[in-house]
Design an enzyme around this catalytic site. Structure first.
Site, PDB file in Angstrom:
ATOM      1  N   LYS A 261     -13.906  21.555 -41.062  1.00  8.91           N
ATOM      2  CA  LYS A 261     -13.084  20.854 -42.053  1.00  8.91           C
ATOM      3  C   LYS A 261     -11.955  20.108 -41.363  1.00  8.91           C
ATOM      4  CE  LYS A 261      -9.787  21.768 -45.854  1.00  8.91           C
ATOM      5  NZ  LYS A 261      -9.268  22.744 -46.840  1.00  8.91           N
ATOM      6  N   ASP A 266      -3.172  17.911 -46.326  1.00  7.35           N
ATOM      7  CA  ASP A 266      -3.612  18.308 -47.663  1.00  7.35           C
ATOM      8  C   ASP A 266      -2.404  18.420 -48.582  1.00  7.35           C
ATOM      9  OD1 ASP A 266      -4.865  19.233 -49.894  1.00  7.35           O
ATOM     10  OD2 ASP A 266      -5.383  21.222 -49.070  1.00  7.35           O
ATOM     11  N   LYS A 273       0.230  20.056 -54.541  1.00  3.44           N
ATOM     12  CA  LYS A 273       0.771  21.341 -54.101  1.00  3.44           C
ATOM     13  C   LYS A 273       2.283  21.365 -54.332  1.00  3.44           C
ATOM     14  CE  LYS A 273      -2.492  22.382 -50.324  1.00  3.44           C
ATOM     15  NZ  LYS A 273      -3.082  23.605 -50.902  1.00  3.44           N
ATOM     16  N   ASP A 284      -4.575  21.705 -41.810  1.00  6.43           N
ATOM     17  CA  ASP A 284      -5.825  21.744 -42.574  1.00  6.43           C
ATOM     18  C   ASP A 284      -7.018  21.078 -41.873  1.00  6.43           C
ATOM     19  OD1 ASP A 284      -6.804  22.960 -44.852  1.00  6.43           O
ATOM     20  OD2 ASP A 284      -6.566  21.193 -46.130  1.00  6.43           O
ATOM     21  N   ASP A 343      -7.201  19.772 -55.309  1.00  3.71           N
ATOM     22  CA  ASP A 343      -6.750  20.573 -54.167  1.00  3.71           C
ATOM     23  C   ASP A 343      -7.888  21.420 -53.586  1.00  3.71           C
ATOM     24  OD1 ASP A 343      -5.012  21.492 -52.272  1.00  3.71           O
ATOM     25  OD2 ASP A 343      -3.916  22.850 -53.606  1.00  3.71           O
ATOM     26  N   GLU A 345     -10.428  20.464 -52.032  1.00  5.69           N
ATOM     27  CA  GLU A 345     -11.025  19.285 -51.409  1.00  5.69           C
ATOM     28  C   GLU A 345     -11.893  19.628 -50.199  1.00  5.69           C
ATOM     29  OE1 GLU A 345      -8.189  20.425 -50.597  1.00  5.69           O
ATOM     30  OE2 GLU A 345      -8.244  20.350 -48.418  1.00  5.69           O
ATOM     31  N   ARG A 347     -14.136  21.914 -49.639  1.00  6.43           N
ATOM     32  CA  ARG A 347     -15.554  22.143 -49.949  1.00  6.43           C
ATOM     33  C   ARG A 347     -16.282  20.843 -50.256  1.00  6.43           C
ATOM     34  NH1 ARG A 347     -13.904  26.104 -54.741  1.00  6.43           N
ATOM     35  NH2 ARG A 347     -12.173  26.370 -53.296  1.00  6.43           N
TER      36      ARG A 347
HETATM   37  N1  BES Z   1      -6.182  23.871 -47.463  1.00  2.00           N
HETATM   38  C1  BES Z   1      -6.123  24.683 -48.617  1.00  2.00           C
HETATM   39  C2  BES Z   1      -6.274  26.167 -48.318  1.00  2.00           C
HETATM   40  C3  BES Z   1      -5.146  26.815 -47.581  1.00  2.00           C
HETATM   41  C4  BES Z   1      -4.121  27.428 -48.276  1.00  2.00           C
HETATM   42  C5  BES Z   1      -5.124  26.878 -46.199  1.00  2.00           C
HETATM   43  C6  BES Z   1      -3.109  28.061 -47.596  1.00  2.00           C
HETATM   44  C7  BES Z   1      -4.109  27.504 -45.523  1.00  2.00           C
HETATM   45  C8  BES Z   1      -3.100  28.105 -46.227  1.00  2.00           C
HETATM   46  C9  BES Z   1      -7.244  24.306 -49.567  1.00  2.00           C
HETATM   47  O1  BES Z   1      -7.623  22.976 -49.548  1.00  2.00           O
HETATM   48  C10 BES Z   1      -6.759  24.588 -50.940  1.00  2.00           C
HETATM   49  O2  BES Z   1      -5.827  23.972 -51.350  1.00  2.00           O
HETATM   50  N2  BES Z   1      -7.398  25.539 -51.611  1.00  2.00           N
HETATM   51  C11 BES Z   1      -7.009  25.905 -52.919  1.00  2.00           C
HETATM   52  C12 BES Z   1      -8.245  26.083 -53.752  1.00  2.00           C
HETATM   53  C13 BES Z   1      -7.994  26.227 -55.229  1.00  2.00           C
HETATM   54  C14 BES Z   1      -7.466  24.924 -55.793  1.00  2.00           C
HETATM   55  C15 BES Z   1      -9.287  26.613 -55.895  1.00  2.00           C
HETATM   56  C16 BES Z   1      -6.231  27.206 -52.836  1.00  2.00           C
HETATM   57  O3  BES Z   1      -6.585  28.057 -52.015  1.00  2.00           O
HETATM   58  O4  BES Z   1      -5.262  27.351 -53.552  1.00  2.00           O
HETATM   59 ZN    ZN Z   2      -7.296  21.957 -47.829  1.00  3.77          ZN
HETATM   60 MN    MN Z   3      -6.436  21.777 -50.817  1.00  2.00          MN
END
Ligand code: BES
Ligand code: ZN
Ligand code: MN
Length: 511
Positions: A261, A266, A273, A284, A343, A345, A347
């Site tokens: 990834k 992000d 966020k 990220d 968010d 993104e 996947r």
């Molecule tokens: N890049 C984030 C995941 C992340 C969070 C990495 C904290 C490192 C530290 C990912 O893209 C994300 O935002 N995931 C969301 C998914 C949700 C919207 C289903 C998350 O984990 O909140």
């Molecule tokens: Zn992310």
């Molecule tokens: Mn995200």
């Protein structure tokens, strides 16, 4: 400056350096070479350790002056704990502590190799990794460049070619990890997808691999709906880096595919966020950095299998051109996805990359991604989640992680939860209904793009960065998964399919 490593079969009292590093076991039992320090202190080392409360536990260090010694003006005592519990991880951490303690020393001589009875090659590799990674600093933007001066490390008591080979492996692996750290630590403003791709090209030039970088137009031609959709909110267009390592006389039919990834920043997109949630989101792209770093070391490590890396690179931004919650994207393999949260993104871009790897006949896939905060909730900041199917393949990856010293723990992919990804209008939704088990539903989402190819998914959202220096990790980007990927590539056994037959080579698949 890179550290150069030397081996000498001589005992440590013949050596000469700025700093001497010797092991001490639990309960202050002196390890090999520590007698040199004791002599320099007139036989008073035991009393001294006791007075200052140094017990010889792992991660403990104590610097003492050894002005009377011909070896070095100062020594670091390095705690190793119980001799019976000595593992490569303990040695790696010990070497990192020495490197961190070395301050102004340009040269270190150490008898750490002679502690315990690990195979010399394994011990030497762990030590080299520890020295390089412990000395690592990201000083690009520091006016006062507190860069390590450590240039030369000599292992005393080295035995034969195995030690030398282990040192060389360790230096190569740690060099790759350091590149991944540099890329992660680089601020997002300085690493657009195009700049990240260009940095990958520079890294990989002359490393025995072929690099292709897809532009936005090529992404469109290749129907990469996920990558394009996530990237459309940014003024800095996406890229997709593909790297092929094809050794001459590759052994067997097995192709290992690595997918990473590469979200250079992000923000969450329109599903924005919070301010604090964004603080570390330059991290990220750690998955992409890890797979690209690994590709740079395959030739030097003499990996004998074909390995192909896929690194989609995007910036996830909110803007008038960004994808909206409710929009539907068509992924590369034709699957449609309703994007309910912009968010989620990672996947979306991984879906395209996994589908491409499958269509290009991967025999086994590993993807690496800072995918979910839920995985950090489940396993904390030091342990990655590992998911996938079938279990022998996942087990192969996990065993490589164990040997490489990168903590991972298995999480399930419950078939029952798959229906939480059913969409009202499309084939899938990109977030699950109901907020629980986010790491697992993210894994299930990815699973729908790998078909029947053996696949393992590493969620490195926690360990991709470290909040503080710890063992071989330095604060900031850790380069997590590089060591596992290199160990895996070096020992790769193409999985046997459930029907016992190899994957068909002639079947016409869309490339
Ligand atoms: N890049 C984030 C995941 C992340 C969070 C990495 C904290 C490192 C530290 C990912 O893209 C994300 O935002 N995931 C969301 C998914 C949700 C919207 C289903 C998350 O984990 O909140
Ligand atoms: Zn992310
Ligand atoms: Mn995200």
């Amino acid at each position: 400056m890179p550290i150069s490593f030397g081996v000498t079969s001589q005992t440590i009292d013949r050596a000469r350096a700025d700093l001497l590093a010797v092991p001490v076991f639990a309960d202050r039992v002196l390890g090999p070479g520590a007698d040199v320090v004791d002599r320099a202190l007139g036989g008073r080392l035991a009393g001294f350790m006791e007075d200052v409360g140094f017990a010889g536990k792992p991660d403990e260090t104590l610097t003492v002056p050894t002005l009377g010694s011909t070896v070095a003006p100062a020594a670091v005592l390095v705690g190793l704990g119980e001799p019976a519990a000595l593992t490569p991880d303990v040695l790696r951490r010990a070497a990192a502590s020495v490197a961190r303690r070395a301050n102004h020393a340009r040269s270190v001589v150490t008898s750490l190799l002679a502690a315990g009875d690990l195979a010399p090659g394994v011990a030497a590799q762990a030590l080299a990794e520890g020295f390089v990674l412990g000395a690592y600093r990201f000083v690009e933007y520091k006016s006062d460049r507190g860069v390590s001066k450590l240039a030369r490390v000599t292992l005393a008591g080295g035995r034969g070619a195995e030690t030398r080979a282990g040192l060389d492996r360790g230096a190569v692996v740690a060099g790759a990890v350091s590149w991944a750290r540099d890329m992660v630590n680089e601020p997002s403003g300085a690493k657009s997808p195009a700049e990240f791709a260009a940095a990958a090209r520079r890294l990989l030039a002359g490393k025995g691999v072929t690099v292709t970088v897809m532009s936005e137009a090529e992404l469109r031609a290749q129907k990469m709906g996920g990558v394009l959709g996530v990237g459309q909110g940014s003024t800095r267009p996406p890229r997709f880096v593909k790297v092929v390592y094809q050794p001459r006389g590759a052994r067997g039919p097995g192709t290992l595919a690595l997918v990473g990834k590469g979200v250079v920043f992000d923000s969450g997109g329109l599903s924005l966020k919070t301010a604090s949630g964004m603080e570390t989101m330059k991290t990220d792209m750690s998955g992409a950095a890890a797979v690209l770093a690994a590709m740079s070391a395959l030739q030097a490590l003499k990996v004998r299998h074909r390995v192909v890396a896929y690194a989609p690179m995007v910036e996830n931004m909110p803007s008038g051109s960004a994808i909206r919650p409710g929009d539907v994207l068509r992924m590369r393999n034709g699957t449609t996805v309703e994007v309910l949260n912009t968010d989620a993104e990672g996947r979306l871009i991984l879906a395209d990359a996994l589908a491409l790897a499958v269509s290009q006949r991967a025999d086994a896939i590993v993807d690496v991604a800072t995918l979910t905060g839920a995985c950090v909730v489940a396993l904390g900041e030091k342990v990655a989640g590992i998911m996938g199917d079938p279990s022998p393949w996942v087990e192969q990856v996990r065993a490589a992680a164990d040997r490489a010293g990168e903590p991972m723990w298995p999480l399930p992919l419950p078939g029952d939860y798959r229906k939480l990804l059913d969409s009202e209008v499309a084939d899938l939704r990109n977030i699950s209904t109901g907020g629980y088990g986010g790491a697992l539903t993210a894994g299930l989402f990815l699973q729908s793009f790998v078909g029947d190819v053996p696949w393992a998914h590493l969620d490195i959202a926690g360990p991709a960065r470290a909040a503080a220096d710890d063992g071989e990790l330095t604060r900031g980007g850790t380069g997590f998964a590089v060591r596992t990927l290199l160990e895996l590539a070096s020992t790769f056994e193409a999985p046997v399919r459930p029907n016992g037959r190899p994957r068909p080579r002639t079947a016409k698949r869309r490339s």
